[in-house]
Write an enzyme that holds these catalytic residues in place. Sequence first.
Site, mmCIF file in Angstrom:
data_model
loop_
_atom_site.group_PDB
_atom_site.id
_atom_site.type_symbol
_atom_site.label_atom_id
_atom_site.label_comp_id
_atom_site.label_asym_id
_atom_site.label_seq_id
_atom_site.Cartn_x
_atom_site.Cartn_y
_atom_site.Cartn_z
ATOM 1 N N CYS A 59 0.796 24.124 58.934
ATOM 2 C CA CYS A 59 2.174 24.092 59.450
ATOM 3 C C CYS A 59 2.645 22.666 59.753
ATOM 4 O O CYS A 59 3.844 22.444 59.970
ATOM 5 C CB CYS A 59 2.276 24.946 60.705
ATOM 6 S SG CYS A 59 1.553 26.568 60.473
ATOM 7 N N HIS A 89 8.483 23.323 64.679
ATOM 8 C CA HIS A 89 7.926 24.357 63.819
ATOM 9 C C HIS A 89 8.299 25.717 64.395
ATOM 10 O O HIS A 89 8.185 25.956 65.599
ATOM 11 C CB HIS A 89 6.403 24.192 63.738
ATOM 12 C CG HIS A 89 5.726 25.326 63.061
ATOM 13 N ND1 HIS A 89 6.149 25.819 61.852
ATOM 14 C CD2 HIS A 89 4.663 26.089 63.428
ATOM 15 C CE1 HIS A 89 5.373 26.827 61.497
ATOM 16 N NE2 HIS A 89 4.457 27.008 62.438
ATOM 17 N N ASN A 106 7.954 32.626 60.376
ATOM 18 C CA ASN A 106 7.156 31.393 60.370
ATOM 19 C C ASN A 106 6.814 31.052 58.909
ATOM 20 O O ASN A 106 6.111 31.814 58.255
ATOM 21 C CB ASN A 106 5.895 31.654 61.205
ATOM 22 C CG ASN A 106 4.921 30.485 61.198
ATOM 23 O OD1 ASN A 106 5.027 29.566 60.391
ATOM 24 N ND2 ASN A 106 3.955 30.544 62.104
HETATM 25 O O1 UT7 Z 1 2.217 28.656 62.516
HETATM 26 C C1 UT7 Z 1 1.016 28.410 63.120
HETATM 27 C C2 UT7 Z 1 1.125 28.463 64.551
HETATM 28 N N1 UT7 Z 1 1.059 29.841 65.017
HETATM 29 C C3 UT7 Z 1 1.467 30.126 66.239
HETATM 30 O O2 UT7 Z 1 1.961 29.262 66.912
HETATM 31 C C4 UT7 Z 1 1.279 31.538 66.767
HETATM 32 C C5 UT7 Z 1 1.022 31.480 68.248
HETATM 33 N N2 UT7 Z 1 0.812 32.795 68.853
HETATM 34 C C6 UT7 Z 1 1.823 33.673 69.039
HETATM 35 O O3 UT7 Z 1 2.965 33.406 68.681
HETATM 36 C C7 UT7 Z 1 1.526 34.963 69.750
HETATM 37 O O4 UT7 Z 1 0.219 34.908 70.298
HETATM 38 C C8 UT7 Z 1 1.631 36.223 68.843
HETATM 39 C C9 UT7 Z 1 3.101 36.464 68.500
HETATM 40 C C10 UT7 Z 1 0.833 36.003 67.568
HETATM 41 C C11 UT7 Z 1 1.092 37.454 69.573
HETATM 42 O O5 UT7 Z 1 1.795 37.643 70.784
HETATM 43 P P1 UT7 Z 1 0.983 37.935 72.129
HETATM 44 O O6 UT7 Z 1 1.979 38.122 73.183
HETATM 45 O O7 UT7 Z 1 -0.004 36.810 72.290
HETATM 46 O O8 UT7 Z 1 0.299 39.320 71.822
HETATM 47 P P2 UT7 Z 1 -1.254 39.668 71.789
HETATM 48 O O9 UT7 Z 1 -1.921 39.082 70.610
HETATM 49 O O10 UT7 Z 1 -1.836 39.384 73.149
HETATM 50 O O11 UT7 Z 1 -1.209 41.235 71.611
HETATM 51 C C12 UT7 Z 1 -0.669 42.091 72.631
HETATM 52 C C13 UT7 Z 1 -0.761 43.519 72.167
HETATM 53 C C14 UT7 Z 1 -2.141 43.914 71.654
HETATM 54 O O12 UT7 Z 1 -2.347 45.256 72.046
HETATM 55 P P3 UT7 Z 1 -3.235 45.600 73.355
HETATM 56 O O13 UT7 Z 1 -4.583 44.986 73.096
HETATM 57 O O14 UT7 Z 1 -2.520 44.943 74.497
HETATM 58 O O15 UT7 Z 1 -3.219 47.085 73.382
HETATM 59 C C15 UT7 Z 1 -2.014 43.874 70.165
HETATM 60 O O16 UT7 Z 1 -2.901 44.753 69.511
HETATM 61 O O17 UT7 Z 1 0.131 43.720 71.061
HETATM 62 C C16 UT7 Z 1 -0.598 44.318 69.973
HETATM 63 N N3 UT7 Z 1 0.012 43.871 68.734
HETATM 64 C C17 UT7 Z 1 1.060 44.489 68.165
HETATM 65 N N4 UT7 Z 1 1.775 45.576 68.539
HETATM 66 C C18 UT7 Z 1 2.802 45.943 67.752
HETATM 67 C C19 UT7 Z 1 -0.331 42.804 67.956
HETATM 68 N N5 UT7 Z 1 0.490 42.716 66.917
HETATM 69 C C20 UT7 Z 1 1.362 43.756 67.014
HETATM 70 C C21 UT7 Z 1 2.452 44.182 66.232
HETATM 71 N N6 UT7 Z 1 3.137 45.273 66.641
HETATM 72 N N7 UT7 Z 1 2.845 43.546 65.120
#
Ligand code: UT7
Length: 320
Positions: A111, A247, A277
Site C-alpha cells: 500500500c 491511504h 482499499n
Molecule cells: O491496506 C493495508 C492496510 N490495512 C489496514 O489498514 C486494515 C486495518 N484494519 C482494519 O481496518 C480493521 O481491523 C478491519 C476493518 C479489518 C476489521 O475491523 P475490526 O473492528 O478490527 O473487526 P475485528 O477484526 O475485530 O472483527 C470483529 C468481529 C469478529 O467477530 P467476533 O469474533 O467478534 O464474533 C469478526 O469475525 O467482526 C467479524 N467480522 C465480520 N462480520 C461481518 C470480520 N469481518 C466481518 C465481515 N462481516 N466482513
Amino acid sequence: MTSRIIGTGSCLPETVVTNDDLSAIVDTSDEWISSRTGIRERRLAKEETTTSLSLEAAKRALADAGVSSKELDLIVVGTLTGDYITPSAACEVQAGLGAVNATAFDINAACSGFMFGLHMVNAYIRAGMCRTALVIGAETLSRILDWSDRSTCVLFGDGAGAAVVQAQERGLIAFDQGSDGERGACLACRGRTNNNPLVQTDKTYGYVQMDGQEVYKFAVTTVPQSIRRVLENAGTEAEDVSYYLLHQANLRIIQSVAKRLKLEPERFPVSLDHCGNISAASVPILLDEVNRKGMLHRGDKIVLSGFGGGLTWGTSLLEW
Ligand code: UT7
C-alpha cells in the site's frame, strides 16, 4: 532541484460491487462493512487488468500535464498485482504508451508503493538521472483475495492512479519512509510455491491474509508519527497544510489520524466509500479526484501518506 507533480490521472474498472452484493457470497452485511470501515462499494476488474487500468490512468495524467509519452525518461509502477511476473507492469505501460525514452520497472511496497515510487523518482531527479517521470500505483487485488474470507474480501477494490512528475524548483518539500519487516506476517500473501515434481507437488496459491487489528494499531500510531516528522523537517505547521491524502484503508484510521494531529476531518478527503482499499493505487486515485474537483491551488501544501504491507509507510509534504 526537486520533484513537482504536474498532472494526475486515474482509472477504475466498470463493475460496481456494493456491500449488499458481497453479503450474497459471504456472511457479512452493509451495516458491518460501512460502520467498521466506511466502505459502501468498490470497483472490481472483469475485463480490466493491472496494465489496462495503469495505461488509462497514465494517458489521463499525461493529458492533464500536457506532456507527451516521448518526454518520459522514467516509469515506475508500485504494484503487488502485476499481470505478469515478467515483464513488469511498468514495461507493459511503456509499450502501451510508446514511451521509448523511458526506463521502466515496478516496485513492491504494497500500500506504500506509490509513495515509495514518488520518493525514488525524486532521488533520480535530484541525482540528475531523470527529468520527467510517471509514477503509478495500480492493483487488481481481486485476483489475490480469498473470496470465502469475509475478514478480507470485503475490504479491497481494483484501480490505478498516476502522476507525472517533473524536475522543478518547487514541489516535494520533505518526506519520510520506512519499513518494519519483523511485522510482515500481519498482512501477507504468499507467492507461488515450488511445484517442481522432483521436489514436491504443492501447487497451492497464496491469498491475502491480514491480522486487521495489528495493522490498525500500526497505522494509527505510525502514520501520525511519520506526518509529524515530515512537518518538523520542513518547519511547517500542521494547520498550514490544505489537505492530508491518506491511504484509504479504513475511515476510522483516517479519523484517528486527524484527531491525533488535532486537525478537523475536512482536511482529510475520502474515496474509500466508493473505491474500497486499492493498496498502492489509493493515494494517487484520491489525489486525482481532489485535483479534478479543483480543490488544489498552486502553492497549496498537501501531505500524501501511504502505509500497509511489509510493513511499510511513506509520507510526503508537497507544494502543489
Ligand atoms: O491496506 C493495508 C492496510 N490495512 C489496514 O489498514 C486494515 C486495518 N484494519 C482494519 O481496518 C480493521 O481491523 C478491519 C476493518 C479489518 C476489521 O475491523 P475490526 O473492528 O478490527 O473487526 P475485528 O477484526 O475485530 O472483527 C470483529 C468481529 C469478529 O467477530 P467476533 O469474533 O467478534 O464474533 C469478526 O469475525 O467482526 C467479524 N467480522 C465480520 N462480520 C461481518 C470480520 N469481518 C466481518 C465481515 N462481516 N466482513
